[in-house]
Enzyme design. Sequence first.
Site, short mmCIF file in Angstrom:
data_model
loop_
_atom_site.label_atom_id
_atom_site.label_comp_id
_atom_site.label_asym_id
_atom_site.label_seq_id
_atom_site.Cartn_x
_atom_site.Cartn_y
_atom_site.Cartn_z
N GLU A 111 18.64 -26.23 31.13
CA GLU A 111 18.18 -26.39 32.50
C GLU A 111 19.33 -26.10 33.46
O GLU A 111 20.46 -26.52 33.23
CB GLU A 111 17.68 -27.82 32.69
CG GLU A 111 17.09 -28.14 34.02
CD GLU A 111 16.62 -29.59 34.10
OE1 GLU A 111 16.16 -29.99 35.18
OE2 GLU A 111 16.74 -30.33 33.09
N ASP A 144 14.11 -23.76 33.68
CA ASP A 144 13.91 -24.84 32.71
C ASP A 144 13.29 -24.23 31.46
O ASP A 144 12.16 -23.71 31.50
CB ASP A 144 12.99 -25.91 33.30
CG ASP A 144 12.99 -27.19 32.49
OD1 ASP A 144 13.72 -27.26 31.49
OD2 ASP A 144 12.26 -28.12 32.87
#
Length: 355
Positions: free
Chosen positions: A104, A9
Site C-alpha cells: 500500500e 492498494d
Amino acid sequence: MVRKIIHIDMDAFYASVEQRDNPALRGVPIAVGQADGRGVVCAASYEARRFGVRSAMSSSKARKLCPQLTFVDCRFDVYKAVSAQIHEILHRHTDIIEPISLDEAFLDVTENHRNIPLALDIARDIKKAIRDELGLVASAGVSFNKFLAKIASDYRKPDGLCVIAPERAAEFIAHMPVESFWGVGPVTAAKMHSLGIYTGADLRNLSVPELRLYFGKAGKQYYDFARGVDNRPVEAFRVRKSIGCERTFDSDISDPAELDGILASLAEELHRRISTKEFDGSVLTLKLRTSAFDTHTRSLSGFSPVATVEEILTAARSLLDKANVRTPLRLLGLSLGKSGKESDRENPLQMHFDF
C-alpha cells in the site's frame, strides 16, 4: 493548487502472490499464516473472505468459518521482493511516494515524470503495469487528498479504480457509512450508531466541541474528514517511531486462557511486522483497554528487535501480569518503539481515557 493524490492498494497481496506462484491454489480459499491453534491469519484470499476469514483472525476461528481453508506458510522475503518491484513501477511516475506497508502506498502526482495531466491516466498505467509485469491486481483511488484517495481505492475492490473529484467530494462523503472513515473501527462505529451517526452527512451535523466530547481528540479529525478536509502531505521520507498491532474484541474478555491465546497471536503478528519492516526499536509496550474505555500501557526498555516469537510472548505475559488489571478487557495491543522522548511510557503504569 489542487493536489493530485493516488492511493495504490494491492488486492489480497500475500494470498495473491501465493496463488500466482502456485496455480493449484487459484480459485480456492487460502490463508497465509500458521495453521495451528495459536496461529494467526496474515492474509486471506478473496475466496476465503467470502466465508468471513480476515487478516489478524486466529487460525482456529478461520478454520471454523471455512473448514476447507488451505493454509500457506508466509514467505516474507518473496513479498518484500515483489513490493520492491511494485515500487519500481510507481517510481516511473513520481518520487513523492509514501509507503504505508508492503502492499500500500500514496503517490503525489501533481507534477510527474511523464507530464501526464490526468491522475486517472497515471493510475490506469500503474494498474496495467502491475498486472502485465507482475501478474497481480491492484486497486487505485484518485482524489485531491489522502483521506479521499484511500476511500476511493477501497470503493470498488478488488481491481477497483475510482476518482473523487473536488466537485463530487461533499456528496460522496455524505453517503459514506461511518465505518469507511479513517480511524473509525468497530467500537467507535458502534458508539457513533448509538448517537444516531450512520453516514458522513450525520457526522457533518455535529460541531467540533460535540465530537470532542464524544470521541476525544479524534473528534476534530472526524469533523474535518466529514467535510473532505485533509491537509496531510504525501511524505516521501518518514522516520518510523514504532510498529505494532492490536486486537479489539467483539465482546469483553476476562478469561485468562483466552487472553493468553490472543497475546500469543499478537506476539506472532508483531514478530512478523518487525521482520518485514526490519525495525530496530527497543521499547516493547503492552496496551490494554478495559470495558470502561480506560487504557493502560506497560513498557519494557532494552528489548531486542531480533527477539523470537517466544521471547516476545514471554515479555508480553510479564507486562500483562504487572499491569494487574482486574476488569474485563475490550482490547489488547503490542508494539515495539524507539527510545527517546516518547519513552516516558516506561513509567510503572500509565492510564488515560482514549476512544
